[in-house]
Scaffold this active site. Structure first.
Site, PDB file in Angstrom:
ATOM      1  N   TRP A 166       1.120  -1.222  -0.198  1.00 33.11           N
ATOM      2  CA  TRP A 166      -0.126   0.102   0.378  1.00 33.11           C
ATOM      3  C   TRP A 166       1.342   0.941  -0.040  1.00 33.11           C
ATOM      4  O   TRP A 166       1.213   0.838   0.832  1.00 33.11           O
ATOM      5  CB  TRP A 166      -0.761  -0.039   1.556  1.00 33.11           C
ATOM      6  CG  TRP A 166      -2.277   1.457   1.042  1.00 33.11           C
ATOM      7  CD1 TRP A 166      -3.016   1.547   0.880  1.00 33.11           C
ATOM      8  CD2 TRP A 166      -1.334   2.321   1.517  1.00 33.11           C
ATOM      9  NE1 TRP A 166      -3.117   3.286   0.556  1.00 33.11           N
ATOM     10  CE2 TRP A 166      -1.964   3.818   1.472  1.00 33.11           C
ATOM     11  CE3 TRP A 166      -0.103   2.861   3.329  1.00 33.11           C
ATOM     12  CZ2 TRP A 166      -2.123   4.760   2.320  1.00 33.11           C
ATOM     13  CZ3 TRP A 166      -0.555   4.846   3.875  1.00 33.11           C
ATOM     14  CH2 TRP A 166      -0.854   4.836   3.120  1.00 33.11           C
ATOM     15  N   GLU A 207      -2.689  -3.180  -2.580  1.00 34.46           N
ATOM     16  CA  GLU A 207      -4.544  -2.285  -1.765  1.00 34.46           C
ATOM     17  C   GLU A 207      -4.040  -1.374  -2.476  1.00 34.46           C
ATOM     18  O   GLU A 207      -3.917   0.131  -2.001  1.00 34.46           O
ATOM     19  CB  GLU A 207      -4.040  -2.379  -0.300  1.00 34.46           C
ATOM     20  CG  GLU A 207      -5.046  -1.664   0.044  1.00 34.46           C
ATOM     21  CD  GLU A 207      -4.212  -1.482   1.854  1.00 34.46           C
ATOM     22  OE1 GLU A 207      -3.578  -1.964   2.382  1.00 34.46           O
ATOM     23  OE2 GLU A 207      -5.575  -1.022   2.906  1.00 34.46           O
ATOM     24  N   LYS A 209      -6.938   2.693  -2.724  1.00 29.59           N
ATOM     25  CA  LYS A 209      -7.463   3.847  -1.371  1.00 29.59           C
ATOM     26  C   LYS A 209      -8.292   4.479  -2.614  1.00 29.59           C
ATOM     27  O   LYS A 209      -8.028   4.643  -3.354  1.00 29.59           O
ATOM     28  CB  LYS A 209      -6.572   4.427  -0.783  1.00 29.59           C
ATOM     29  CG  LYS A 209      -6.691   4.630   0.624  1.00 29.59           C
ATOM     30  CD  LYS A 209      -5.650   5.696   1.799  1.00 29.59           C
ATOM     31  CE  LYS A 209      -6.095   6.222   2.666  1.00 29.59           C
ATOM     32  NZ  LYS A 209      -5.469   6.053   3.568  1.00 29.59           N
ATOM     33  N   ASP A 240      -9.541  -2.995   1.441  1.00 24.76           N
ATOM     34  CA  ASP A 240      -9.615  -2.479   2.813  1.00 24.76           C
ATOM     35  C   ASP A 240     -10.932  -1.979   2.835  1.00 24.76           C
ATOM     36  O   ASP A 240     -11.837  -0.876   1.785  1.00 24.76           O
ATOM     37  CB  ASP A 240      -8.486  -1.457   2.931  1.00 24.76           C
ATOM     38  CG  ASP A 240      -8.558  -0.056   4.231  1.00 24.76           C
ATOM     39  OD1 ASP A 240      -9.537  -0.438   4.848  1.00 24.76           O
ATOM     40  OD2 ASP A 240      -7.714  -0.173   5.263  1.00 24.76           O
ATOM     41  N   HIS A 243     -11.876   1.710   2.319  1.00 22.15           N
ATOM     42  CA  HIS A 243     -11.205   2.705   1.327  1.00 22.15           C
ATOM     43  C   HIS A 243     -11.933   2.632  -0.025  1.00 22.15           C
ATOM     44  O   HIS A 243     -11.871   2.910  -1.252  1.00 22.15           O
ATOM     45  CB  HIS A 243     -10.198   1.646   0.930  1.00 22.15           C
ATOM     46  CG  HIS A 243      -8.886   1.695   1.530  1.00 22.15           C
ATOM     47  ND1 HIS A 243      -7.581   1.710   1.461  1.00 22.15           N
ATOM     48  CD2 HIS A 243      -8.821   2.316   3.327  1.00 22.15           C
ATOM     49  CE1 HIS A 243      -6.882   2.141   2.608  1.00 22.15           C
ATOM     50  NE2 HIS A 243      -7.539   1.846   3.278  1.00 22.15           N
ATOM     51  N   HIS A 267      -8.549  -6.229   3.833  1.00 18.47           N
ATOM     52  CA  HIS A 267      -8.755  -5.566   5.176  1.00 18.47           C
ATOM     53  C   HIS A 267      -9.679  -5.019   5.704  1.00 18.47           C
ATOM     54  O   HIS A 267      -9.971  -4.670   5.865  1.00 18.47           O
ATOM     55  CB  HIS A 267      -7.528  -4.212   4.634  1.00 18.47           C
ATOM     56  CG  HIS A 267      -6.174  -3.982   5.122  1.00 18.47           C
ATOM     57  ND1 HIS A 267      -5.545  -3.305   4.802  1.00 18.47           N
ATOM     58  CD2 HIS A 267      -5.567  -5.356   5.214  1.00 18.47           C
ATOM     59  CE1 HIS A 267      -3.924  -4.101   5.378  1.00 18.47           C
ATOM     60  NE2 HIS A 267      -4.023  -5.021   5.400  1.00 18.47           N
ATOM     61  N   ASP A 275     -11.406   7.063   6.441  1.00 22.43           N
ATOM     62  CA  ASP A 275     -10.869   5.560   6.698  1.00 22.43           C
ATOM     63  C   ASP A 275     -10.658   6.022   7.448  1.00 22.43           C
ATOM     64  O   ASP A 275      -9.630   6.388   7.746  1.00 22.43           O
ATOM     65  CB  ASP A 275     -10.065   5.470   5.019  1.00 22.43           C
ATOM     66  CG  ASP A 275      -9.326   4.642   5.601  1.00 22.43           C
ATOM     67  OD1 ASP A 275      -9.702   3.216   6.251  1.00 22.43           O
ATOM     68  OD2 ASP A 275      -7.479   4.342   4.835  1.00 22.43           O
ATOM     69  N   ASP A 277     -10.564   3.880  10.342  1.00 25.00           N
ATOM     70  CA  ASP A 277     -10.026   2.772  11.133  1.00 25.00           C
ATOM     71  C   ASP A 277     -10.077   2.204  12.834  1.00 25.00           C
ATOM     72  O   ASP A 277      -9.511   2.171  13.252  1.00 25.00           O
ATOM     73  CB  ASP A 277      -8.061   3.147  10.884  1.00 25.00           C
ATOM     74  CG  ASP A 277      -8.023   2.463   9.619  1.00 25.00           C
ATOM     75  OD1 ASP A 277      -7.919   1.415   8.766  1.00 25.00           O
ATOM     76  OD2 ASP A 277      -7.237   3.830   9.225  1.00 25.00           O
ATOM     77  N   ASP A 307      -6.962  -4.101   9.921  1.00 25.78           N
ATOM     78  CA  ASP A 307      -6.155  -2.510   9.218  1.00 25.78           C
ATOM     79  C   ASP A 307      -7.321  -2.065  10.735  1.00 25.78           C
ATOM     80  O   ASP A 307      -7.975  -1.313   9.782  1.00 25.78           O
ATOM     81  CB  ASP A 307      -6.169  -2.597   7.997  1.00 25.78           C
ATOM     82  CG  ASP A 307      -5.383  -1.709   7.735  1.00 25.78           C
ATOM     83  OD1 ASP A 307      -5.461  -0.994   9.471  1.00 25.78           O
ATOM     84  OD2 ASP A 307      -5.669  -0.658   6.773  1.00 25.78           O
TER      85      ASP A 307
END
Ligand code: RNT
Ligand code: ZN
Length: 400
Positions: A166, A207, A209, A240, A243, A267, A275, A277, A307
């Site tokens: 990433w 990955e 985004k 992810d 994302h 993820h 994003d 997390d 993640d």
């Protein structure tokens, strides 16, 4: 449905637990890490791991409260260089030997990530797509070094490593040239992957985004870029959950992309407005994601990684909550009475499909989960919380 076979599959499915929840993605290879690259860990809960030894102790505590056998997901910035400064393009297996041994002793697998952020050569927001060939070259060499390390770790553990690329490369404001950075990214990735490493011991993932903080207008490695790249180069695609556009279903992508790529790395994360997390929940989005993996029989070609990084609550509790929730989502998917649901749908009986889906939601799932925890000899229900509390009093409190 067959609870015993669901429990057997759950026990055999490792979760790739991310090291970076333990220290707010700080890493240990730079004295004063600044995250950047659109990444942010917010909060200042006391007790953050300050050394590799502390991080390992914290993870061991978390692992003792999580049922099953899992994998360590390590970033290159957590290299064990014995206090020496080693540039990222000069990293070798020796700098990860102690981590791999640590995994071996605990029966853990190992997954890896080159770290294309928290570094002066990433400060202007570009790495593999940088317009300066010298900067690109540095990051390409880092990527190459990481694949060698990953394959060696996989070989030593006898379990294939998944290495995930990433990069933060993005513009805050509208660019006029969206093409050139993607030309450069493609060439850099091809250069990284040019060296053959054993596919038995390493699988590469890429990955995408959508955007990040300070990276709102254009991301070089977008979803379409990496979907095309992974499909054309035979790489795994990392999805992810944070994302994508907030109303986009990541679950719906699984059966679409799995037919064109060799595997999918998840993820498992939770975006809240951005994003962000947040810690993974036993929520509809995550349940739908794992349902699609199970329903499509993709478990064998899916790596489940976590993640999230929340610095506002006890970091060990965050690991335990998020990992147990990912497992709960998987278990719920495995317990679905899929045969009856499928027959209803195939018969065109959408009334029965809806009725059964809704009745399924209140089946006694919790009893099966509790039984899993009991068999795996970890606390049932919220009993794990007191163990985290006592660790907080006895260990974390002294970290100042
Ligand atoms: C960033 C990506 C990436 C990182 C980790 C630390 O938006 O999700 O996976 O979170 O590599
Ligand atoms: Zn991610």
């Amino acid at each position: 449905m067959d609870a015993e076979s669901a429990l057997a599959t759950l026990a055999a499915t490792p979760i790739s637990i991310h090291c970076w929840q333990g220290d707010d993605v700080g890493g240990f290879d730079r004295p004063d890490p600044t995250l950047g690259g659109g990444l942010q860990a917010t909060g200042n809960y006391p007790g953050k791991a300050r050394t590799i030894a502390e991080l390992r102790a914290d993870m061991e505590k978390a692992l003792s409260l999580i049922p099953g056998r899992h994998r360590l997901n390590l970033h290159a910035s957590y290299a064990d260089t014995g206090g020496k400064t080693v540039e990222r393009d000069e990293l070798g297996f020796e700098h990860f030997d102690s981590w791999v041994r640590w995994c071996q002793e605990r029966g853990l697998g190992f997954d890896f990530n080159p770290t294309f952020f928290s570094h002066p050569l990433a400060d202007d927001g570009f790495t593999l797509s940088h317009r300066d060939p010298a900067v690109r070259g540095f990051w390409v060499r880092h990527g190459i070094a990481c694949r060698r390390i990953a394959a060696e770790a996989g070989r030593r553990l006898g379990k294939r490593t998944v290495t995930n690329v990433w990069i933060p490369d993005a513009y805050k404001d509208t660019p006029v040239d969206r093409k050139a950075p993607r030309d450069r990214l493609e060439a850099s990735l091809d250069a990284i992957f040019a060296e053959p490493v054993s596919p038995e011991w390493n699988a590469d993932a890429v990955e995408s985004k959508l955007f990040g903080i300070g990276a709102e207008s254009y991301t070089v490695g977008s979803h379409e870029f990496y979907l095309g790249y992974a499909a054309s180069r035979g790489k795994w695609l990392c999805l992810d959950a944070g994302h994508f556009h907030p109303t986009e279903s990541v679950a719906d992508k699984i059966s679409a992309v799995q037919r064109y790529v060799p595997g999918v790395l998840l993820h498992v994360s939770r975006g809240v407005r951005w994003d962000s997390d947040h810690v993974v929940l036993f929520d509809d989005a995550t349940r739908a994601l794992l349902e699609e993996v199970v329903r499509g029989e993709f478990l064998g070609r899916t790596a489940i990684g976590l993640d999230f990084f929340d610095a506002s609550i006890n970091r060990i509790a965050a690991w335990v909550i998020g990992t147990r929730n990912a497992q709960k989502c998987l278990l719920a998917a495995l317990l679905e009475p899929i045969g009856r649901l499928r027959s209803a749908e195939e018969a065109g009986d959408h009334t029965a499909r809806l009725a059964l889906l809704e009745e399924t939601k209140t089946l006694p799932f919790g009893a099966v989960w509790d039984e899993f925890c009991r068999r795996e000899d970890v606390p049932v229900g919220a009993d794990w919380l007191e163990e985290v509390r006592s660790y907080e009093r006895n260990v974390l409190a002294s970290r100042g």
